[in-house]
Design an enzyme around this catalytic site. Structure first.
Site, PDB file in Angstrom:
ATOM      1  CD  GLU A  76      -2.681   1.645   0.220  1.00 10.47           C
ATOM      2  OE1 GLU A  76      -3.413   0.862  -0.300  1.00 10.47           O
ATOM      3  OE2 GLU A  76      -2.299   2.847  -0.149  1.00 10.47           O
ATOM      4  CE  LYS A  82      -2.985   8.438   6.780  1.00  8.58           C
ATOM      5  NZ  LYS A  82      -3.916   9.552   7.653  1.00  8.58           N
ATOM      6  N   GLY A 101     -24.675  14.305 -11.507  1.00  8.80           N
ATOM      7  CA  GLY A 101     -26.261  14.170 -10.212  1.00  8.80           C
ATOM      8  C   GLY A 101     -26.085  12.495 -10.208  1.00  8.80           C
ATOM      9  CB  VAL A 139     -27.246  13.145  -5.303  1.00 13.80           C
ATOM     10  CG1 VAL A 139     -27.617  13.501  -6.677  1.00 13.80           C
ATOM     11  CG2 VAL A 139     -27.201  11.981  -4.893  1.00 13.80           C
ATOM     12  CG  HIS A 184     -46.898  -1.249  14.624  1.00 11.61           C
ATOM     13  ND1 HIS A 184     -47.063  -0.601  13.580  1.00 11.61           N
ATOM     14  CD2 HIS A 184     -47.595  -0.683  15.600  1.00 11.61           C
ATOM     15  CE1 HIS A 184     -47.889   0.526  13.954  1.00 11.61           C
ATOM     16  NE2 HIS A 184     -48.183   0.475  15.069  1.00 11.61           N
TER      17      HIS A 184
HETATM   18  C1  LIG Z   1     -17.012  10.430  -2.224  1.00  8.48           C
HETATM   19  C2  LIG Z   1     -17.143   8.974  -2.040  1.00  8.48           C
HETATM   20  C3  LIG Z   1     -18.019   8.233  -1.581  1.00  8.48           C
HETATM   21  C4  LIG Z   1     -18.425   6.980  -1.540  1.00  8.48           C
HETATM   22  N1  LIG Z   1     -19.256   6.510  -0.849  1.00  8.48           N
HETATM   23  C5  LIG Z   1     -19.294   5.168  -0.902  1.00  8.48           C
HETATM   24  C6  LIG Z   1     -20.525   4.390  -0.031  1.00  8.48           C
HETATM   25  O1  LIG Z   1     -21.068   5.098   0.891  1.00  8.48           O
HETATM   26  N2  LIG Z   1     -20.491   3.213  -0.091  1.00  8.48           N
HETATM   27  C7  LIG Z   1     -19.778   2.247  -0.817  1.00  8.48           C
HETATM   28  O2  LIG Z   1     -19.929   1.244  -0.854  1.00  8.48           O
HETATM   29  N3  LIG Z   1     -18.755   2.896  -1.824  1.00  8.48           N
HETATM   30  C8  LIG Z   1     -18.459   4.190  -1.673  1.00  8.48           C
HETATM   31  N4  LIG Z   1     -17.600   4.643  -2.280  1.00  8.48           N
HETATM   32  C9  LIG Z   1     -16.559   3.766  -3.359  1.00  8.48           C
HETATM   33  C10 LIG Z   1     -15.805   3.043  -2.511  1.00  8.48           C
HETATM   34  O3  LIG Z   1     -14.968   4.090  -1.733  1.00  8.48           O
HETATM   35  C11 LIG Z   1     -15.056   2.348  -3.581  1.00  8.48           C
HETATM   36  O4  LIG Z   1     -15.898   1.378  -4.232  1.00  8.48           O
HETATM   37  C12 LIG Z   1     -14.027   1.602  -2.922  1.00  8.48           C
HETATM   38  O5  LIG Z   1     -12.817   2.279  -2.041  1.00  8.48           O
HETATM   39  C13 LIG Z   1     -12.930   0.655  -3.706  1.00  8.48           C
HETATM   40  O6  LIG Z   1     -12.135  -0.320  -3.130  1.00  8.48           O
HETATM   41  P1  LIG Z   1     -10.901  -0.618  -3.819  1.00  8.48           P
HETATM   42  O7  LIG Z   1      -9.870  -1.367  -2.920  1.00  8.48           O
HETATM   43  O8  LIG Z   1     -11.278  -1.117  -5.135  1.00  8.48           O
HETATM   44  O9  LIG Z   1      -9.993   0.811  -4.298  1.00  8.48           O
HETATM   45  P2  LIG Z   1      -9.404   1.755  -3.053  1.00  8.48           P
HETATM   46  O10 LIG Z   1     -10.224   2.113  -2.012  1.00  8.48           O
HETATM   47  O11 LIG Z   1      -9.157   3.102  -4.186  1.00  8.48           O
HETATM   48  O12 LIG Z   1      -7.923   1.269  -2.599  1.00  8.48           O
HETATM   49  C14 LIG Z   1      -6.962   1.047  -3.607  1.00  8.48           C
HETATM   50  C15 LIG Z   1      -5.680   1.314  -2.763  1.00  8.48           C
HETATM   51  O13 LIG Z   1      -4.625   0.835  -3.503  1.00  8.48           O
HETATM   52  C16 LIG Z   1      -3.688   1.691  -3.549  1.00  8.48           C
HETATM   53  N5  LIG Z   1      -2.689   1.937  -4.545  1.00  8.48           N
HETATM   54  C17 LIG Z   1      -2.736   2.482  -5.812  1.00  8.48           C
HETATM   55  N6  LIG Z   1      -2.064   2.153  -6.540  1.00  8.48           N
HETATM   56  C18 LIG Z   1      -0.829   1.629  -5.847  1.00  8.48           C
HETATM   57  C19 LIG Z   1       0.333   1.315  -6.097  1.00  8.48           C
HETATM   58  N7  LIG Z   1       1.136   1.481  -7.209  1.00  8.48           N
HETATM   59  N8  LIG Z   1       1.051   0.656  -5.235  1.00  8.48           N
HETATM   60  C20 LIG Z   1       0.772   0.661  -3.971  1.00  8.48           C
HETATM   61  N9  LIG Z   1      -0.600   0.734  -3.542  1.00  8.48           N
HETATM   62  C21 LIG Z   1      -1.396   1.541  -4.581  1.00  8.48           C
HETATM   63  C22 LIG Z   1      -4.103   3.220  -3.027  1.00  8.48           C
HETATM   64  O14 LIG Z   1      -3.423   4.047  -2.197  1.00  8.48           O
HETATM   65  C23 LIG Z   1      -5.604   2.734  -2.199  1.00  8.48           C
HETATM   66  O15 LIG Z   1      -5.308   2.728  -0.983  1.00  8.48           O
HETATM   67  C24 LIG Z   1     -17.280   6.060  -2.522  1.00  8.48           C
HETATM   68  C25 LIG Z   1     -16.271   6.604  -3.073  1.00  8.48           C
HETATM   69  C26 LIG Z   1     -16.124   7.951  -3.118  1.00  8.48           C
HETATM   70  C27 LIG Z   1     -14.920   8.653  -3.969  1.00  8.48           C
END
Ligand SMILES: Cc1cc2nc3c(=O)[nH]c(=O)nc-3n(C[C@H](O)[C@H](O)[C@H](O)COP(=O)(O)OP(=O)(O)OC[C@H]3O[C@@H](n4cnc5c(N)ncnc54)[C@H](O)[C@@H]3O)c2cc1C
Length: 462
Positions: A38, A41, A180, A185, A439
């Site tokens: 990672e 974080k 949107g 939203v 209820h």
């Molecule tokens: C504003 C916002 C609100 C959201 N709200 C929701 C919600 O309410 N509910 C929900 O289910 N989803 C929500 N999501 C979506 C959700 O956050 C993502 O779907 C989820 O975090 C995806 O997980 P992931 O592990 O695929 O990627 P990420 O969480 O993006 O994790 C990828 C990780 O890989 C690391 N990384 C990237 N490249 C490298 C590299 N070369 N070497 C080492 N580490 C690397 C990054 O630092 C990161 O920590 C929201 C997203 C946003 C932006």
């Protein structure tokens, strides 16, 4: 920082967000030696820039609205405004407690965490900080980042994305939200609660356009009542700086002045320059392509989360991470039915759903084979107590199972737990109608909708 370079692991995971860390936890639980790489974080977007901080802001907004509206409930209070530094302190406190918990959990499963930016260098190896980590399997989980539109530059000050919006040190007077969809939203809703004059610009004909059209329309009505403005079917054409902020132009000739522009037009995969193509992983527009088991075309490499073209949701990442860990451990996991994944937009009112929209159901089964009922929250005691409006809509195959549930109203996200059981277990309306709901709860609205579909409506006017 670990120094296990040279050792051969069972699985090397690149990216410690929802998808990557869930895979790591499950793989370790199944007895595998795991290394998790990672660069930022642990917890990724969801914990630090996504789900958790947005929901904290939305909750602070809900408290603000309740304070303003408390007289409606006979409670006297005065709303003195938003202390944004204190809102951030509350939000950051939530994140740091969860982060501490996650870090401890990962350490307790004896997962080797490597801090640094990794690169795929072979079908079985990732290189980080000049050291090579070999695994029998590699899982790509590098997630996604906010996108923009061609020519639309994000300056982080007046033209911002969700990452900037989450740490904004002021409550703007006014804002244009471009997009949107879910993220747009949710910010529009939280900001309105904070007192911001918000306008959403959406190119598609509806807000949250992936939802059932009835849900979108109810949300639009509720937003209108809340004073959230929106331009639908309106394409962005440009933005210029003004003394007070920005002027946003639309292709239809309209111009909107605001203090800032939030660009919320979706997220794109993080895959450029990470060695995926060089190692032969099949890709499409930056997404890693996988089969229903999240396996890529390279037998040792899997991919999960926002990096693959499935629903961009944290719980989907968890599910995919677990699926991969179980598959490479030799268990026989069942592929994910993506339609059966609950979807919640946490604006006020919440929009929640599982299964097919009515339009998708018509396409799949034909309209003459379907039945559908919309039960208004006006008839639900708990919703009246909360002073929320909206509905529960259930779509089923005639004499067959429920194929879609669509809900709008305060706290509707919580009802997806029951809705997903109904959909995923292919329950018949008559079977759900058999179940007595407590209820007064909002879950009764779900029960009532199924009673009506089963031909024995209770609290429904003829
Ligand atoms: C504003 C916002 C609100 C959201 N709200 C929701 C919600 O309410 N509910 C929900 O289910 N989803 C929500 N999501 C979506 C959700 O956050 C993502 O779907 C989820 O975090 C995806 O997980 P992931 O592990 O695929 O990627 P990420 O969480 O993006 O994790 C990828 C990780 O890989 C690391 N990384 C990237 N490249 C490298 C590299 N070369 N070497 C080492 N580490 C690397 C990054 O630092 C990161 O920590 C929201 C997203 C946003 C932006």
């Amino acid at each position: 920082m670990a120094n296990d370079a040279g050792a051969v692991f069972d699985v090397v995971i690149l990216g410690g967000g929802s998808g990557g860390y869930a895979c790591a936890l499950r793989a370790a639980e199944l007895g595998m030696r795991v290394v998790l790489v990672e660069k930022g974080k642990l917890g990724g977007t969801c914990l630090h820039n996504g789900c958790i901080p947005t929901k904290a802001l939305l909750h602070a907004g809900e408290v603000a609205d309740q304070t303003r509206e408390s007289e409606q409930f006979g409670v006297k209070s005065t709303f003195d405004g938003i202390d944004i530094a204190a809102v951030h302190a509350y939000k950051d406190g939530v994140i740091s407690r969860l982060f501490k918990g996650l870090t401890g959990l990962i350490a307790s499963r004896k997962i080797t965490v490597v801090e640094g930016a990794g690169k795929l260098v072979s079908p079985t190896a990732v290189e980080v900080n000049g050291q090579r980590y070999e695994g029998r399997h590699v899982v790509l989980a590098t997630g996604s980042v906010p996108k923009s539109l061609p020519g639309l530059e994000i300056d982080g000050n007046r033209v911002i994305n969700s990452d900037h919006a989450l740490v904004l040190d002021r409550v703007p007077q006014s804002a244009v939200v471009l997009g949107g969809g879910v993220i747009g939203v949710e910010f529009a809703s939280a900001w309105k609660s904070f007192g911001v004059d918000v306008t959403i610009v959406e190119a598609l004909p509806h807000l949250v356009a992936l939802e059932d059209e009835a849900s979108s329309k109810l949300l639009e009505r509720a937003f209108r009542r809340r004073g959230i403005k929106f331009e639908l079917g309106a394409r962005f054409s440009g933005v210029e700086y003004t003394d007070a902020g920005v002027r946003v132009s639309l292709e239809n000739g309209k111009r909107i002045e605001a203090e800032l522009l939030l660009v919320a037009v979706g997220r794109g995969p993080v895959s450029a320059g990470l060695g995926y193509e060089e190692v032969g992983v099949a890709m499409d527009r930056g997404y890693v392509l996988v089969d229903e088991y999240c396996a890529t075309n390279v037998p040792t490499i899997s991919a999960v989360g926002d990096l693959i073209p499935t629903l961009q949701l944290a719980h989907v990442g968890f599910g995919e991470g677990i699926l991969v860990a179980e598959r490479i451990a030799g268990l026989n996991p069942v592929p994910i039915d993506y339609a059966g994944v609950p979807r919640v937009t946490y604006c006020d009112p919440e929009v929640a759903s599982v299964g097919l929209t009515e339009a998708q159901a018509v396409e799949r089964y034909g309209s003459d084979k379907l039945a559908s009922i919309s039960y208004s929250l006006g008839g639900n005691g708990k919703s009246q107590i909360l002073k929320t409006t909206g509905q529960v809509k259930v779509v089923s195959v005639k004499d067959g199972p429920v194929v879609g549930i669509h809900m709008v109203g305060a706290r509707m996200g919580e009802l997806t737990s029951e809705a997903q059981l109904i959909y995923n277990w292919e329950a018949l309306p008559a079977e759900v109608a058999q179940l007595i709901h407590p209820h007064p709860t909002q879950s009764e609205a779900l029960g009532e909708a199924h009673l009506a579909l089963a031909g024995k409506p209770l609290h429904v006017h003829d």
